[in-house]
Design an enzyme around this catalytic site. Structure first.
Site: not given
Ligand code: PLP
Length: 344
Positions: A22, A75, A150, A175
């Protein structure tokens, strides 16, 4: 770990090595290094999703009482985060509707002493609005506020926001970076100062880390990024040109078409125009729904940047977080259909 002192040193921040995935992992680190090289930043953080990337940035840079200035063509999940969920933390987002007539003074008029971040997405989801990164960067520079861009729709191959003055580059790696529709991931690429701030103030203990397996798949996807983006772009341009001539299509939204309002800005900041095409059918909402229910070759699915061609209806799917008036303000017609052109 070599011994107790090695472990204690890493925990104290003075030792080198991997402790726990992590916090750090060699596969994730390699991906972060490669993305930083691609984006031209000193550092990058890989996150569990694109939303984890944007949430990490906004939550780390803004505090209760602060504000963010953003374009409202985003988005739907990002819009919900900025518009609704940050309000729970007393962080306000001021939205500007994108237009080619947006001026520097218009953006400046939204900034005040509490503004901690400028935020935009270009090309924007789903309208394919192209925002002038240099224009926003000039405001960011004037007030010494970071500009986050973005870069999901363009990918690191077609657009380098850092070269146009941005400070932070975000991706939904789900994506184009992954490219095969089989992972969820996100990226924050920025200077060491910004990634350290994100790491120290949010990342470590909220835990939005990327899994090493997803990092490995994205590393594999990156090997073909250039080839895929060339092909997505050339096929999308051919489809956009064909749709533009079609009698049942009211309007085509694709920055590669010379008639697109921000074609000139797109040509300035993008290598090609990427693989997403949006269009409005003359028959409106009903025609849009009929089209999606009768396609054979396209897959009805909301992601994008996959090898397969995906089709969806933003107003009822990815942008259902916008009310009817918010859709109008963001320039998203209810009958708009979004096509992510694949590699077929
Ligand atoms: N940014 C853009 C432009 C997107 O299209 C998406 C998702 O569709 C996101 C961010 C969020 O990414 P993720 O779904 O990986 O959380």
């Amino acid at each position: 770990l070599q011994d107790h002192a090695h472990g204690a040193g890493i925990f104290a921040g003075s030792g080198q090595g991997y402790l726990y995935s992590r916090i750090s992992n060699p596969t994730v680190s390699l991906l972060q290094e490669k993305i930083a090289l691609l984006e031209g930043t000193r550092d990058a953080i890989a996150t569990a999703s694109g939303m984890a990337a944007s949430a990490s940035v906004v939550m780390s840079l803004a505090r209760p009482g602060d504000n963010i200035v953003a374009c409202n063509a985003l988005y739907g999940g990002t819009y919900a985060l900025l518009h609704s969920h940050l309000a729970d933390f007393n962080i306000e987002t001021r939205f500007l509707s994108p237009s080619i007539s947006n001026t520097r003074s218009e953006i400046m008029s939204m900034v005040d002493a509490g503004t901690r971040l400028l935020y935009l997405e270009t090309p924007a989801n789903p309208t394919l609005d192209v925002i002038d990164i240099e224009l926003w960067a000039s405001v960011a520079e004037k007030y010494s506020i970071p500009l986050a861009v973005d870069n999901t729709f363009a990918s690191s191959y077609l657009q380098k926001p850092i070269n146009h003055g941005a400070d932070i580059v975000l991706h939904s790696a789900t994506k184009y970076l992954g490219g095969h529709g089989d992972i969820i991931g996100g990226i924050v690429a920025a200077s060491d100062a910004i990634t350290t701030k994100i790491w120290d103030s949010y990342f470590n203990y909220f835990g939005p880390a990327m899994s090493p397996f997803n990092a490995w798949l994205i590393l594999r996807g990156l090997k073909t990024l250039a080839l895929r983006m060339e092909r997505h772009s050339s096929s999308a341009l051919a489809i956009a040109q064909w749709l533009d001539r079609h009698s049942k299509i009211k309007k085509v939204y694709y920055p590669g078409l010379p008639g697109h309002p921000s074609h000139t800005i797109a040509a300035k900041q993008m290598k090609h125009y990427s693989g997403i095409v949006a269009f409005e059918l003359s028959g409106g909402m009903d025609a849009g729904k009929r089209l999606m229910d009768s396609v054979d070759l396209c897959t009805l699915a909301v992601s994008l940047g996959d090898c397969e061609t995906l089709i969806q209806h933003p107003a009822s799917m990815t942008h259902s977080t916008y009310s009817a008036s918010e859709l109008k303000a963001a320039g998203i017609p209810e009958g708009l259909v979004r096509l992510s052109v694949g590699l077929e």
